[in-house]
Design a protein around this motif. Structure first.
Motif, mmCIF file in Angstrom:
data_model
loop_
_atom_site.group_PDB
_atom_site.id
_atom_site.type_symbol
_atom_site.label_atom_id
_atom_site.label_comp_id
_atom_site.label_asym_id
_atom_site.label_seq_id
_atom_site.Cartn_x
_atom_site.Cartn_y
_atom_site.Cartn_z
ATOM 1 N N THR A 23 48.371 39.133 34.024
ATOM 2 C CA THR A 23 48.708 40.349 33.291
ATOM 3 C C THR A 23 49.878 40.075 32.346
ATOM 4 N N GLY B 5 37.731 48.805 40.198
ATOM 5 C CA GLY B 5 38.157 50.074 40.760
ATOM 6 C C GLY B 5 38.064 50.146 42.272
ATOM 7 N N TYR C 13 46.787 47.228 39.870
ATOM 8 C CA TYR C 13 45.574 46.591 39.357
ATOM 9 C C TYR C 13 44.516 46.607 40.448
ATOM 10 N N GLN D 19 46.243 48.028 33.602
ATOM 11 C CA GLN D 19 45.545 49.226 34.110
ATOM 12 C C GLN D 19 46.524 50.377 34.333
#
Lengths: 240, 240, 240, 240
Positions: free
Chosen positions: A49, A15, A11, A57
């Protein structure tokens, strides 16, 4: 069988900042697994998550065998927050029934009242949560998880600061969940609590698992969980 | 058109204590209605029924024309609590997106960040709510309601204790909601706020509506909302 | 006679940012004065100076005729905070007696218990404050000020969020303090409360008094206190 | 030399309920002593007596060699509460200086800012405590005790819920206090923390000391502090 299975989880925010890099572990049915993580370890991102509050991701997460993000997966997991996060305008009864509807579980008021009594809150089940003390709110969280009895219960620093007798009872109740085949992910830095309750430990630091295994083995190797953790915090590897 | 319509609502706990007896009123589209109620007035029971946290015993409740208890009805109403009830393990961004998913509304991050700035919280949108002060939590509740822009927004003592400039901005924003045709139910005992914002007042006491009408008329008749309310609290009718 | 007298008060942090410039006003014996101030008005600095939590840089402050900073001056003033700031490890009884010792006042337990009952907290006087709800904590602050009956009571947003009946009773009790010749400085932006209780208003903005006078006159001139204040917040003078 | 000496302490409320019966122990200079006590153990009454919040009924208490109740005794002891009990209308700087004046200690702002930085609160020393998160408030309590460096520091569940790195740093700092000859009374049921930090343990139950001695000896005898404590909670002696 694993109730929670995390494989190759990565993750990054925007980015850029990587907060989880290739994290893999599982929480078997009928087990209590301790999760240790300092600030910046990625522990919160990992939990979010699992709870589908963040989208996946990279990697694979299953809860109770169901794929991440599916309604079936989210219905498997109950989350207890470190803070006494409860809707204050509800009574405990209204709260646990609202949770019950969310999870598709019928809440038994007699069982609820019995747990309230055992946690020294007799006669308060129909009172507004607004009128509860902080300790009572933590215990109400705990009671709600014990009523829902989800396949996976995630306890995030919730036992901090509850009184000694409630702690003792909570430990017995969590062992009861485990003995019924449920799984518990116990996040805390009360190392004694982890040594008492958790069969396995996952130690996350800077987005990676830096130690993982049976608690007894880690204690035998490092002297104690505290030494394992604080040695790591002091280590040159980490500072660099 | 009424966004909220309550007709002949009755409620008793365990069939014994009657907390609402024949309560009827509505909140028209494009209006702000003030709801005043002391302890024991049934105000909480009324709000919980509207939010479908309690089931309907007798009477009719529709939200946006949808029958009480239908998913369509619950999706119409946003609720702001008096207490700073927010999940502390989330960031504001995660929180409003979670709400957005619940209500089926796409949250615009630029609009959210703009509101954060206007409420003096610039740069905090991606911080954990755990790290917010109480005032910021109240303002985050408010921002989330302004982002969701539900047909009905219920504000339950939420504006108590926010700072003067936030209060001023909140009032402008709530007028904006109203001018777009949305409805606001404003529960507070800041009578000046009610006199500034609410076109109509519903005053509930001991389970019944004891005064209802345009704010200006009630003020003309009683001198002020405070006099209307405190005279009632002091009255013999009530004591007997 | 003025219980609180502030003359030519100036304050700057680090000699750079001026937060109070030439502030003068007084709170007469037997009166309730409202203090209105947005963020950055200097209101907090003013109150802290009165309470001797900040030292005097320029100007004269006397409390009950005693010079700022003298033990006699600080013993004159009771401060109620906006937040429910109370030592949670004490019972209410232990708390008010601790305060009593600080102020040199003998606390009458019967009077305390009577006030507890009237504020709907009967039977809770000997419970730990830790077990009180937020509303009870605010009411305990209020009760302690009513027991201490200092010549000057400063109420800083304390009445926000207490229930309607407690608010009504609080107003009566504060009028009682005034009628005995005590002085109250009431800081709030519940303008209706100010219009009901305060004979005079001091409106502080950007370190200066921008309006001051009898409440009735200010209301007659501006329509309402809200209009006086929000017009100022919107004004060009301020923005420039 | 004992910094805290408690001999034959007895206490009953209203002469009826006995909460402490013949409690004797001491905290030597240069030592950390752990105090364990469930609800109803009398732990709170004991601490309040040491802090002179309760008067002495029977027995002898000296702090730093000074008799209970003397100003010299109370000036020796700093108390850190389990809850984040701090005046929210002050900045941290104003708070520690106010404490400094109470204890007659000059607070060094550079040292304070350095501790703020080390506890990950750089740049927040002059912010209002109102704007701090709960974690920051706990760390501010801790910093204030480290600045005051009183002969006796009583830590009452304060370390619960602070983050792992703050906990690690707090332990180092408390060892620093000890190494300078100060005494620390550490009340917690984080048994691992006690096993790491405390040379001696006092275990209070139902008003009596039921175990007392060097931590290492108690652990050797019982397996762990947790076993010592939970066996006692489960024992027939106690239930009867």
């Amino acid at each position: 069988m694993a109730i929670l299975d995390v494989a190759g989880l990565r993750y990054s925010y925007d980015g850029i900042a990587t907060v989880l890099r290739d994290v893999s572990f599982s929480v078997p049915a009928g087990s209590i697994v301790g999760l240790i993580g300092p600030n910046g370890s990625g522990k919160s991102t990992l939990i979010k998550t699992v709870l589908d509050l963040l989208s996946l991701q990279a990697g694979v997460v299953t809860v109770g065998g169901h794929a991440h993000g599916s309604p079936a997966a989210t219905a498997q997991a109950a989350y207890l927050a470190s803070n006494d996060y409860l809707p204050q305008f509800l009574t405990a009864r209204e709260y646990v029934h609202t949770l019950g509807r969310l999870y598709g579980v019928r809440v038994d008021d007699d069982a609820a009242r019995d747990l309230f009594s055992r946690f020294s809150m007799q006669g308060r089940y129909d009172d507004l949560i607004e009128d509860y003390s902080h300790g009572m709110r933590k215990k109400t969280q705990l009671v709600s998880a014990l009523l829902l009895r989800r396949p996976l219960t995630i306890i995030d620093e919730t036992l901090n600061g509850i009184d000694l007798e409630a702690l003792h009872l909570a430990e017995q109740q969590l062992r009861g969940l485990r003995d019924e085949g449920h799984a518990v992910l116990l996040c805390t830095h009360d190392f004694s609590l982890l040594e008492r309750l958790a069969e396995r430990i996952v130690f996350l630091d800077l987005g990676e698992i830096v130690a993982e295994g049976p608690t007894a083995e880690l204690v035998a190797e490092h002297g104690s969980l505290a030494e394992l953790v604080f040695d790591r915090l002091d280590s040159e590897t980490r500072a660099s």
